[in-house]
Design an enzyme around this catalytic site. Sequence first.
Site, mmCIF file in Angstrom:
data_model
loop_
_atom_site.group_PDB
_atom_site.id
_atom_site.type_symbol
_atom_site.label_atom_id
_atom_site.label_comp_id
_atom_site.label_asym_id
_atom_site.label_seq_id
_atom_site.Cartn_x
_atom_site.Cartn_y
_atom_site.Cartn_z
ATOM 1 N N LYS A 246 7.077 -7.076 5.464
ATOM 2 C CA LYS A 246 5.819 -6.391 5.810
ATOM 3 C C LYS A 246 5.040 -7.217 6.827
ATOM 4 O O LYS A 246 4.736 -8.378 6.583
ATOM 5 C CB LYS A 246 4.976 -6.175 4.546
ATOM 6 C CG LYS A 246 3.571 -5.615 4.806
ATOM 7 C CD LYS A 246 2.820 -5.331 3.491
ATOM 8 C CE LYS A 246 1.369 -4.934 3.747
ATOM 9 N NZ LYS A 246 0.602 -4.705 2.499
ATOM 10 N N ASP A 251 -5.292 -6.460 7.143
ATOM 11 C CA ASP A 251 -5.461 -5.261 6.314
ATOM 12 C C ASP A 251 -6.912 -5.099 5.883
ATOM 13 O O ASP A 251 -7.374 -5.760 4.953
ATOM 14 C CB ASP A 251 -4.543 -5.362 5.085
ATOM 15 C CG ASP A 251 -4.596 -4.105 4.224
ATOM 16 O OD1 ASP A 251 -5.145 -3.087 4.686
ATOM 17 O OD2 ASP A 251 -4.064 -4.148 3.092
ATOM 18 N N LYS A 258 -11.577 -1.837 2.155
ATOM 19 C CA LYS A 258 -11.644 -2.803 1.050
ATOM 20 C C LYS A 258 -13.071 -3.334 0.909
ATOM 21 O O LYS A 258 -13.773 -3.460 1.917
ATOM 22 C CB LYS A 258 -10.745 -4.013 1.366
ATOM 23 C CG LYS A 258 -9.263 -3.758 1.244
ATOM 24 C CD LYS A 258 -8.485 -5.041 1.500
ATOM 25 C CE LYS A 258 -6.989 -4.808 1.481
ATOM 26 N NZ LYS A 258 -6.448 -4.377 0.181
ATOM 27 N N ASP A 328 -5.291 2.350 2.157
ATOM 28 C CA ASP A 328 -5.067 0.937 1.845
ATOM 29 C C ASP A 328 -3.654 0.705 1.284
ATOM 30 O O ASP A 328 -3.209 -0.420 1.146
ATOM 31 C CB ASP A 328 -6.126 0.464 0.842
ATOM 32 C CG ASP A 328 -6.254 -1.049 0.803
ATOM 33 O OD1 ASP A 328 -5.673 -1.716 1.681
ATOM 34 O OD2 ASP A 328 -6.940 -1.552 -0.111
ATOM 35 N N ARG A 332 3.528 0.184 2.234
ATOM 36 C CA ARG A 332 4.683 1.034 1.911
ATOM 37 C C ARG A 332 4.959 2.039 3.026
ATOM 38 O O ARG A 332 6.085 2.471 3.211
ATOM 39 C CB ARG A 332 4.460 1.736 0.561
ATOM 40 C CG ARG A 332 3.318 2.694 0.536
ATOM 41 C CD ARG A 332 2.865 3.029 -0.875
ATOM 42 N NE ARG A 332 2.160 1.901 -1.509
ATOM 43 C CZ ARG A 332 1.666 1.929 -2.741
ATOM 44 N NH1 ARG A 332 1.808 2.999 -3.492
ATOM 45 N NH2 ARG A 332 1.039 0.885 -3.243
HETATM 46 N N1 BES Z 1 -2.230 -5.975 1.194
HETATM 47 C C1 BES Z 1 -2.651 -5.307 0.016
HETATM 48 C C2 BES Z 1 -2.161 -5.979 -1.263
HETATM 49 C C3 BES Z 1 -2.651 -7.387 -1.534
HETATM 50 C C4 BES Z 1 -3.659 -7.588 -2.442
HETATM 51 C C5 BES Z 1 -2.044 -8.467 -0.952
HETATM 52 C C6 BES Z 1 -4.068 -8.878 -2.731
HETATM 53 C C7 BES Z 1 -2.453 -9.762 -1.221
HETATM 54 C C8 BES Z 1 -3.450 -9.961 -2.118
HETATM 55 C C9 BES Z 1 -2.101 -3.883 0.013
HETATM 56 O O1 BES Z 1 -1.963 -3.282 1.243
HETATM 57 C C10 BES Z 1 -3.065 -3.045 -0.758
HETATM 58 O O2 BES Z 1 -4.158 -2.891 -0.311
HETATM 59 N N2 BES Z 1 -2.625 -2.514 -1.894
HETATM 60 C C11 BES Z 1 -3.435 -1.688 -2.686
HETATM 61 C C12 BES Z 1 -2.611 -0.510 -3.105
HETATM 62 C C13 BES Z 1 -3.402 0.584 -3.759
HETATM 63 C C14 BES Z 1 -4.336 1.220 -2.779
HETATM 64 C C15 BES Z 1 -2.439 1.589 -4.318
HETATM 65 C C16 BES Z 1 -3.878 -2.487 -3.908
HETATM 66 O O3 BES Z 1 -3.082 -3.266 -4.418
HETATM 67 O O4 BES Z 1 -5.015 -2.352 -4.297
HETATM 68 ZN ZN ZN Z 2 -1.705 -4.534 2.826
HETATM 69 MN MN MN Z 3 -3.744 -2.363 1.901
#
Ligand code: BES
Ligand code: ZN
Ligand code: MN
Length: 478
Positions: A246, A251, A258, A328, A332
Amino acid sequence: MNILIRKGLRKPTAANVIYLIKAGTDLKEASLNEDEVDFVRKQHRLKHKVVELNRYKNLAYVVYGDLLGTREIRLETWRKNGNATQHMIKKAQIERVVIIPINAFKEEVLAFIEGLILGNYQFLKYKGDASKIQNSLSQVDVYMPDIEDADLDYLKVQTEAVCFARDLVNEPDSYLTAEQLSEEIRARGEISGAKVEVLHKSKIESLKMGGLLAVNRGSTNPPTFTIVEWKPENAINEKPYVFVGKGVVYDTGGLSLKPTNFMDTMKCDMAGGAAVAAAIHAIAQAKLPVYVVALIPATDNRPDGNAYAPGDVVIMHDGTTVEVLNTDAEGRMILADALSYAKNYNPELVIDMATLTGSASRAIGTIAMVGMKSKSDQEFDLLKKSGDLVHERIVEFPMWDEYKDMLKSEVADLKNVGGADAGAITAAKFLEHFTDYPYIHLDIAGPAFITKRDSYKPIGGTGVGVRLLFDFIQSKVQ
Ligand code: BES
Ligand code: ZN
Ligand code: MN
């Protein structure tokens, strides 16, 4: 700073020395005088693992490794001891040391040096001279007949690869755009010998990588898709091992923005891409006879007038339609396109590595990664073994089909989020949809980036995954 590691040919008479021993070792062999022996014994009874002896003209360190415990635990103790010794070396501002193993196996000595070097890492690019406290160590000589130049070369390639991945993760988005990430990987290819091809936006459009393009829509910087190939003539495999990483260079969450404090560390969201790139470069540099490919889809994820929005339906590279319910969940979206692209290689196995979900991080914290497998039982066991050996451990989560039901959409083939529960697993089930080969998914959201130093892993990018993949591919050769 790159440290020069060499094989010492003669036992030095005047130098900073590090003796590696275990409890009960006869200290006479370490050329210590009686007072020193008494002092070292006393300090060891007080549970000190590294004892410093000030000989005025130079310093000596006596380092105690574990006598008992599994092989994996002993190796990790040696790495940590390497890091602890590095700290003392830094305090004393020593530049050169000679390691003299008195009672340690070759692999333990190598683990000690690994910890020493990885603990010596610093990211100083943006520090002014005044605020820089430079690590001093620049040369390590090892005096051990068993150790061969090839062992030290392997260690050098491995530790440099980890530091390369750490540098990439520590670089902020202000420097490391998707195009810059590709450029860094391309430049590294000149050193490693792996072939690097960068697909730019128009090519990505013609390949109809809808997931990558959708995430990129909020950005002013174009996406990239980097392909690294290591295909040596003497490869032991015909079908390649394909790594997918990835490469979200930043992000924000996009329109599903976020909260501020969740965004602070999101320059780390390309840690999977960095790890697979660093690993394949290490494999190439070590000239391992294994055919390996790495794919790194990259973009940042931002809100903007043209950003992809919740409710959108995206047509992916393989034709699957995806209802976006949370922008967010962007990782994927870009990985799915890379996973379907990977089918072109008729792969032996595909391993993806991604900072994919907060859910994985909450479940097991920063000290391990979450892994899931699909049609790859044996390879998964071997990968887990590598993980134990290099101490980048994998905790397996289930891939039961019931979890895929949580991704059913009213309007499209899939939706991009499952719901509040089992987030790491539903993310993996989403990705699995785009695969038809033996597949392993590794979620490194927990260990990729740390805000508190953990022994030989300094604050910031840890380079997790590099040693894992390097060891895994190396294990195919033996
Ligand atoms: N990059 C984040 C996940 C992440 C969180 C990486 C903390 C490192 C530390 C990912 O893109 C994300 O935002 N995931 C979301 C998914 C949700 C919206 C289904 C999450 O984990 O909240
Ligand atoms: Zn992410
Ligand atoms: Mn994200």
